[in-house]
Scaffold this motif. Structure first.
Motif, PDB file in Angstrom:
ATOM      1  N   VAL A  13     -46.106  -5.888 -27.062  1.00 60.07           N
ATOM      2  CA  VAL A  13     -45.781  -6.561 -28.327  1.00 60.07           C
ATOM      3  C   VAL A  13     -47.031  -6.484 -29.183  1.00 60.07           C
ATOM      4  O   VAL A  13     -48.092  -6.963 -28.759  1.00 60.07           O
ATOM      5  CB  VAL A  13     -45.412  -8.043 -28.114  1.00 60.07           C
ATOM      6  CG1 VAL A  13     -45.019  -8.688 -29.440  1.00 60.07           C
ATOM      7  CG2 VAL A  13     -44.289  -8.173 -27.119  1.00 60.07           C
ATOM      8  N   ILE A  18     -47.187  -6.494 -22.187  1.00 60.19           N
ATOM      9  CA  ILE A  18     -46.565  -7.691 -21.596  1.00 60.19           C
ATOM     10  C   ILE A  18     -45.926  -7.336 -20.250  1.00 60.19           C
ATOM     11  O   ILE A  18     -46.076  -8.070 -19.285  1.00 60.19           O
ATOM     12  CB  ILE A  18     -45.463  -8.270 -22.521  1.00 60.19           C
ATOM     13  CG1 ILE A  18     -45.980  -8.499 -23.944  1.00 60.19           C
ATOM     14  CG2 ILE A  18     -44.865  -9.547 -21.914  1.00 60.19           C
ATOM     15  CD1 ILE A  18     -46.684  -9.793 -24.191  1.00 60.19           C
ATOM     16  N   PRO A  37     -40.361 -17.352 -13.739  1.00 60.40           N
ATOM     17  CA  PRO A  37     -40.766 -18.574 -14.434  1.00 60.40           C
ATOM     18  C   PRO A  37     -40.882 -18.356 -15.941  1.00 60.40           C
ATOM     19  O   PRO A  37     -40.888 -17.212 -16.399  1.00 60.40           O
ATOM     20  CB  PRO A  37     -42.135 -18.902 -13.814  1.00 60.40           C
ATOM     21  CG  PRO A  37     -42.591 -17.667 -13.128  1.00 60.40           C
ATOM     22  CD  PRO A  37     -41.385 -16.848 -12.808  1.00 60.40           C
ATOM     23  N   ASN A  38     -41.000 -19.429 -16.676  1.00 58.53           N
ATOM     24  CA  ASN A  38     -41.208 -19.366 -18.120  1.00 58.53           C
ATOM     25  C   ASN A  38     -42.399 -18.487 -18.453  1.00 58.53           C
ATOM     26  O   ASN A  38     -43.436 -18.592 -17.813  1.00 58.53           O
ATOM     27  CB  ASN A  38     -41.499 -20.777 -18.651  1.00 58.53           C
ATOM     28  CG  ASN A  38     -40.259 -21.406 -19.221  1.00 58.53           C
ATOM     29  OD1 ASN A  38     -39.426 -20.694 -19.795  1.00 58.53           O
ATOM     30  ND2 ASN A  38     -40.133 -22.706 -19.081  1.00 58.53           N
ATOM     31  N   GLY A  39     -42.242 -17.641 -19.439  1.00 58.99           N
ATOM     32  CA  GLY A  39     -43.364 -16.821 -19.884  1.00 58.99           C
ATOM     33  C   GLY A  39     -43.606 -15.587 -19.039  1.00 58.99           C
ATOM     34  O   GLY A  39     -44.586 -14.873 -19.232  1.00 58.99           O
ATOM     35  N   SER A  40     -42.720 -15.310 -18.084  1.00 53.75           N
ATOM     36  CA  SER A  40     -42.962 -14.158 -17.205  1.00 53.75           C
ATOM     37  C   SER A  40     -42.571 -12.832 -17.874  1.00 53.75           C
ATOM     38  O   SER A  40     -42.927 -11.763 -17.395  1.00 53.75           O
ATOM     39  CB  SER A  40     -42.212 -14.333 -15.875  1.00 53.75           C
ATOM     40  OG  SER A  40     -40.838 -14.571 -16.101  1.00 53.75           O
ATOM     41  N   GLY A  41     -41.815 -12.906 -18.974  1.00 50.31           N
ATOM     42  CA  GLY A  41     -41.493 -11.670 -19.699  1.00 50.31           C
ATOM     43  C   GLY A  41     -40.022 -11.302 -19.687  1.00 50.31           C
ATOM     44  O   GLY A  41     -39.654 -10.186 -20.081  1.00 50.31           O
ATOM     45  N   LYS A  42     -39.165 -12.208 -19.292  1.00 55.07           N
ATOM     46  CA  LYS A  42     -37.732 -11.897 -19.181  1.00 55.07           C
ATOM     47  C   LYS A  42     -37.119 -11.557 -20.538  1.00 55.07           C
ATOM     48  O   LYS A  42     -36.453 -10.530 -20.686  1.00 55.07           O
ATOM     49  CB  LYS A  42     -36.977 -13.104 -18.556  1.00 55.07           C
ATOM     50  CG  LYS A  42     -37.499 -13.517 -17.197  1.00 55.07           C
ATOM     51  CD  LYS A  42     -36.727 -14.694 -16.596  1.00 55.07           C
ATOM     52  CE  LYS A  42     -36.747 -15.978 -17.388  1.00 55.07           C
ATOM     53  NZ  LYS A  42     -38.084 -16.617 -17.528  1.00 55.07           N
ATOM     54  N   SER A  43     -37.361 -12.431 -21.525  1.00 52.85           N
ATOM     55  CA  SER A  43     -36.789 -12.178 -22.850  1.00 52.85           C
ATOM     56  C   SER A  43     -37.416 -10.943 -23.489  1.00 52.85           C
ATOM     57  O   SER A  43     -36.757 -10.218 -24.234  1.00 52.85           O
ATOM     58  CB  SER A  43     -37.001 -13.373 -23.779  1.00 52.85           C
ATOM     59  OG  SER A  43     -36.318 -14.498 -23.258  1.00 52.85           O
ATOM     60  N   THR A  44     -38.689 -10.717 -23.170  1.00 54.61           N
ATOM     61  CA  THR A  44     -39.362  -9.518 -23.688  1.00 54.61           C
ATOM     62  C   THR A  44     -38.622  -8.265 -23.234  1.00 54.61           C
ATOM     63  O   THR A  44     -38.392  -7.351 -24.032  1.00 54.61           O
ATOM     64  CB  THR A  44     -40.830  -9.492 -23.186  1.00 54.61           C
ATOM     65  OG1 THR A  44     -41.493 -10.642 -23.695  1.00 54.61           O
ATOM     66  CG2 THR A  44     -41.553  -8.232 -23.633  1.00 54.61           C
ATOM     67  N   LYS A  54     -40.304  -5.236 -32.919  1.00 51.68           N
ATOM     68  CA  LYS A  54     -41.625  -5.758 -32.561  1.00 51.68           C
ATOM     69  C   LYS A  54     -42.099  -5.267 -31.182  1.00 51.68           C
ATOM     70  O   LYS A  54     -43.262  -5.380 -30.843  1.00 51.68           O
ATOM     71  CB  LYS A  54     -41.546  -7.285 -32.537  1.00 51.68           C
ATOM     72  CG  LYS A  54     -42.579  -7.959 -33.421  1.00 51.68           C
ATOM     73  CD  LYS A  54     -42.368  -9.461 -33.383  1.00 51.68           C
ATOM     74  CE  LYS A  54     -43.656 -10.247 -33.297  1.00 51.68           C
ATOM     75  NZ  LYS A  54     -44.647 -10.070 -34.289  1.00 51.68           N
ATOM     76  N   TYR A  55     -41.166  -4.777 -30.396  1.00 51.21           N
ATOM     77  CA  TYR A  55     -41.470  -4.444 -29.002  1.00 51.21           C
ATOM     78  C   TYR A  55     -41.520  -2.922 -28.807  1.00 51.21           C
ATOM     79  O   TYR A  55     -40.591  -2.224 -29.179  1.00 51.21           O
ATOM     80  CB  TYR A  55     -40.417  -5.053 -28.073  1.00 51.21           C
ATOM     81  CG  TYR A  55     -40.353  -6.560 -28.155  1.00 51.21           C
ATOM     82  CD1 TYR A  55     -40.930  -7.349 -27.171  1.00 51.21           C
ATOM     83  CD2 TYR A  55     -39.747  -7.188 -29.244  1.00 51.21           C
ATOM     84  CE1 TYR A  55     -40.888  -8.741 -27.259  1.00 51.21           C
ATOM     85  CE2 TYR A  55     -39.710  -8.578 -29.347  1.00 51.21           C
ATOM     86  CZ  TYR A  55     -40.279  -9.340 -28.352  1.00 51.21           C
ATOM     87  OH  TYR A  55     -40.250 -10.705 -28.442  1.00 51.21           O
TER      88      TYR A  55
HETATM   89  P1  ADP Z   1     -39.688 -15.531 -20.638  1.00 51.22           P
HETATM   90  O1  ADP Z   1     -38.463 -15.102 -21.391  1.00 51.22           O
HETATM   91  O2  ADP Z   1     -39.733 -15.021 -19.240  1.00 51.22           O
HETATM   92  O3  ADP Z   1     -39.910 -17.012 -20.697  1.00 51.22           O
HETATM   93  P2  ADP Z   1     -41.089 -14.091 -22.723  1.00 51.22           P
HETATM   94  O4  ADP Z   1     -40.613 -12.713 -22.581  1.00 51.22           O
HETATM   95  O5  ADP Z   1     -40.509 -14.905 -23.829  1.00 51.22           O
HETATM   96  O6  ADP Z   1     -40.964 -14.875 -21.331  1.00 51.22           O
HETATM   97  O7  ADP Z   1     -42.662 -14.073 -22.921  1.00 51.22           O
HETATM   98  C1  ADP Z   1     -43.537 -13.341 -22.064  1.00 51.22           C
HETATM   99  C2  ADP Z   1     -44.927 -13.271 -22.689  1.00 51.22           C
HETATM  100  O8  ADP Z   1     -44.874 -12.382 -23.804  1.00 51.22           O
HETATM  101  C3  ADP Z   1     -45.426 -14.600 -23.221  1.00 51.22           C
HETATM  102  O9  ADP Z   1     -46.813 -14.674 -22.933  1.00 51.22           O
HETATM  103  C4  ADP Z   1     -45.185 -14.507 -24.700  1.00 51.22           C
HETATM  104  O10 ADP Z   1     -46.109 -15.261 -25.429  1.00 51.22           O
HETATM  105  C5  ADP Z   1     -45.339 -13.020 -24.980  1.00 51.22           C
HETATM  106  N1  ADP Z   1     -44.484 -12.592 -26.103  1.00 51.22           N
HETATM  107  C6  ADP Z   1     -43.164 -12.331 -26.056  1.00 51.22           C
HETATM  108  N2  ADP Z   1     -42.669 -12.004 -27.266  1.00 51.22           N
HETATM  109  C7  ADP Z   1     -43.724 -12.072 -28.110  1.00 51.22           C
HETATM  110  C8  ADP Z   1     -43.867 -11.854 -29.511  1.00 51.22           C
HETATM  111  N3  ADP Z   1     -42.824 -11.492 -30.295  1.00 51.22           N
HETATM  112  N4  ADP Z   1     -45.095 -12.003 -30.057  1.00 51.22           N
HETATM  113  C9  ADP Z   1     -46.143 -12.375 -29.278  1.00 51.22           C
HETATM  114  N5  ADP Z   1     -46.075 -12.597 -27.960  1.00 51.22           N
HETATM  115  C10 ADP Z   1     -44.889 -12.447 -27.369  1.00 51.22           C
END
Ligand code: ADP
Ligand code: MG
Length: 244
Positions: A13, A18, A37-44, A54-55
């Motif tokens: 990103v 990530i 866990p939260n913040g592990s990158g699933k939504s990414t 953005k990705y």
């Molecule tokens: P999850 O869905 O597993 O909770 P995310 O994929 O939302 O985790 O986030 C994983 C990491 O990537 C986090 O540290 C988050 O801050 C970072 N991240 C994800 N999307 C963005 C973005 N658009 N801009 C900046 N950082 C991002």
């Protein structure tokens, strides 16, 4: 139906890495869970697969059926049958459910059905999913409860018949009845279409209602483990801390 193939994918990103080393193969008709866990990158991962600008997604091999995902536009990915449901879908004031679905349907199936023809398609689908008829005249997700948002997404799945559905935390904000309904409808649509489903979740409540074929665990941007339902049950018992 099409297989989603991911081999050695990495996602950045704004040039910040990530995810790395992500590999998984989702066959038609299979249900996989992506946990972590939260913040592990699933939504990414979900956003990158759908083509969010953005990705940056790179991979040794990444395909929907025989087409390379990275060579397809966002629109193209959706048209070829990749569906992403967001954890927090935005409300589209002024766009009715009927309008959104009709346009998406025409794009997905390269056709141009009229409003009248589409009403019949929609009516049948809504009866199957037991949705109230006034649903369709409402603005998309505007003032929808958590449960209604998920029901609208199930209607989208039923109408658009994707090849692969990626659902980002579909269980968040649902009560037990909502979870059960979600699982029943997903199973019904999957049996009807043979779509592959990738469910992203960090909870395990859905386990009672929708059994995954495979479970993958993401931690700090890496897939650390894959297994079957037993892996999810272990997470349920012991948390993510027990995995390394
Ligand atoms: P999850 O869905 O597993 O909770 P995310 O994929 O939302 O985790 O986030 C994983 C990491 O990537 C986090 O540290 C988050 O801050 C970072 N991240 C994800 N999307 C963005 C973005 N658009 N801009 C900046 N950082 C991002
Ligand atoms: Mg997330």
């Amino acid at each position: 139906m099409k297989t989603l193939t991911i081999k050695d994918a990495e996602v950045a990103v704004d040039e910040v890495p990530i995810l790395s080393n992500i590999s998984l193969t989702l066959l038609p008709g299979e249900t996989h869970w992506l946990m972590g866990p939260n913040g592990s990158g699933k939504s990414t991962l979900a956003n990158a697969l759908a083509g969010h600008p953005k990705y940056t997604l790179k991979a040794k091999d990444i395909r929907l059926g025989d087409r390379s995902l990275t060579e397809m536009s966002v629109h193209n990915r959706a048209q070829e049958g990749l569906f992403l449901s967001l954890q927090y879908p935005p409300a589209l004031e002024g766009v009715t459910v009927t309008n959104l679905l009709k346009n998406a349907y025409n794009a997905r199936f390269h056709t141009d059905v009229s409003v009248l023809e589409f009403r019949n398609i929609l009516k049948a689908a809504m009866e199957e999913l037991e949705l109230p008829q006034d649903f369709t005249s409402r603005y998309v997700h505007a003032g929808f409860s958590g449960g209604e948002k998920k029901r609208l997404e199930m209607l989208q799945l039923r109408i658009l018949e994707p090849e692969v559905a990626i659902l980002d935390e579909p269980d968040s904000g649902l009560d037990v009845d909502g979870l059960k309904m979600l699982a029943d409808q997903l199973r019904y649509i999957q049996q009807r279409t043979g779509m592959g489903i990738l469910i992203i979740t960090h909870y395990t409540q859905l386990l009672e209602y929708l059994e995954p074929n495979y479970v993958h665990v993401l931690k700090s941007g890496q897939l650390i483990q894959s297994g079957d339902q037993e892996l999810a049950r272990r997470i349920q018992r012991e948390g993510y801390g027990s995995l390394s």
